[in-house]
Design a protein around this motif. Structure first.
Motif: not given
Length: 260
Positions: A117-129
């Motif tokens: 299963t291949i997921s996609a996500a932004p790099s860490e800290n790209f968006f403010k949590l």
């Protein structure tokens, strides 16, 4: 790019402008989940692969109005098309909903002895949590009352923390073989009773974190046998009231602040 025929099974928000994307190689590709932690039930279980999206594929404002979800769907459809061009893969590549969530398409690749299963996500800290706390509204429509969007926010913060959570799990469980064995047995128990079915059911991911919470709060110890750990899990979980008071592995200083 238009979303017609793309894997995101939701209607794009009318107020959203036309999305323009430029496909570039991933920032990183890594193994995560049960195989990385060595808590998979057997060799035929799902192998989870994460594509870290290149930073210039996204804008900092894409967290709003589900633009990030639409871009992620477009990127995955592009990757799926490239995989289908490989003769050895052919029709074994398809796009499915992760945990039956229409906001989160993933690529599923049926190999001979296991599923990838291949997921996609932004790099860490790209968006403010702190933008994704439950009571925040991140879908703003014209001429409509604005209300909280907790599921949409969860979908985003889940992706934003995959890398960091995986690092945390690997560091905490690395030398605790009895805890890993307990996780495997509890996964079998969950699957046999179909507790892990449906929309974000009680799955191995949640059980792993619950056991880690018990480990950090000294309700279980790594020197215990896996059967002792399972018995204490059932007792603790059976008397918990998670619908009233949840649990967290964060310290107070780790919790994101509410945006002004």
């Amino acid at each position: 790019e238009e979303l017609s025929g793309k894997p995101l099974k939701i209607k794009p928000i009318d107020d959203t402008k036309k999305i323009q994307v430029s496909y570039k190689p991933p920032k990183n590709v890594l193994l995560y989940g049960s195989h990385a932690l060595e808590t998979n039930i057997d060799v035929k279980s799902t192998v989870d692969v994460l594509i870290v999206l290149p930073d210039d594929f996204l804008l900092r404002s894409d967290y709003s109005n589900q633009i990030y979800q639409q871009k992620r769907a477009l990127y995955l459809s592009h990757v799926a098309r490239k995989l289908r061009e490989k003769v050895t893969l052919g029709g074994n590549v398809k796009i499915v909903n992760f945990k039956n969530d229409p906001l989160k398409p993933v690529i599923q690749l049926e190999a001979e002895e296991f599923t990838i299963t291949i997921s996609a996500a932004p790099s860490e800290n790209f968006f403010k949590l702190n933008r994704f706390i439950p009571q925040t509204n991140n879908i703003k429509l014209k001429d409509e009352e604005q209300s909280a969007t907790p599921h949409n926010n969860f979908s985003l913060i889940f992706d934003c923390t995959i890398e960091k959570n995986q690092q945390f799990l690997e560091a905490e469980l690395k030398n605790h073989e009895n805890v890993k064995s307990a996780i495997k047995l509890l996964k079998i128990w969950l699957h046999q009773r179909e507790f892990d079915a449906g929309f974000y059911g009680l799955n191995g991911f949640l059980v792993t974190y619950y056991l880690l919470h018990m480990l950090k709060s000294k309700k279980i110890y790594p020197t215990m046998s896996c059967y002792q750990i399972i018995r204490l899990f059932w007792n603790q979980f059976g008397h918990s009231q998670l619908e009233i008071k949840g649990i967290s592995l964060c310290t107070e200083k780790d919790l994101p602040n509410q945006p002004a």
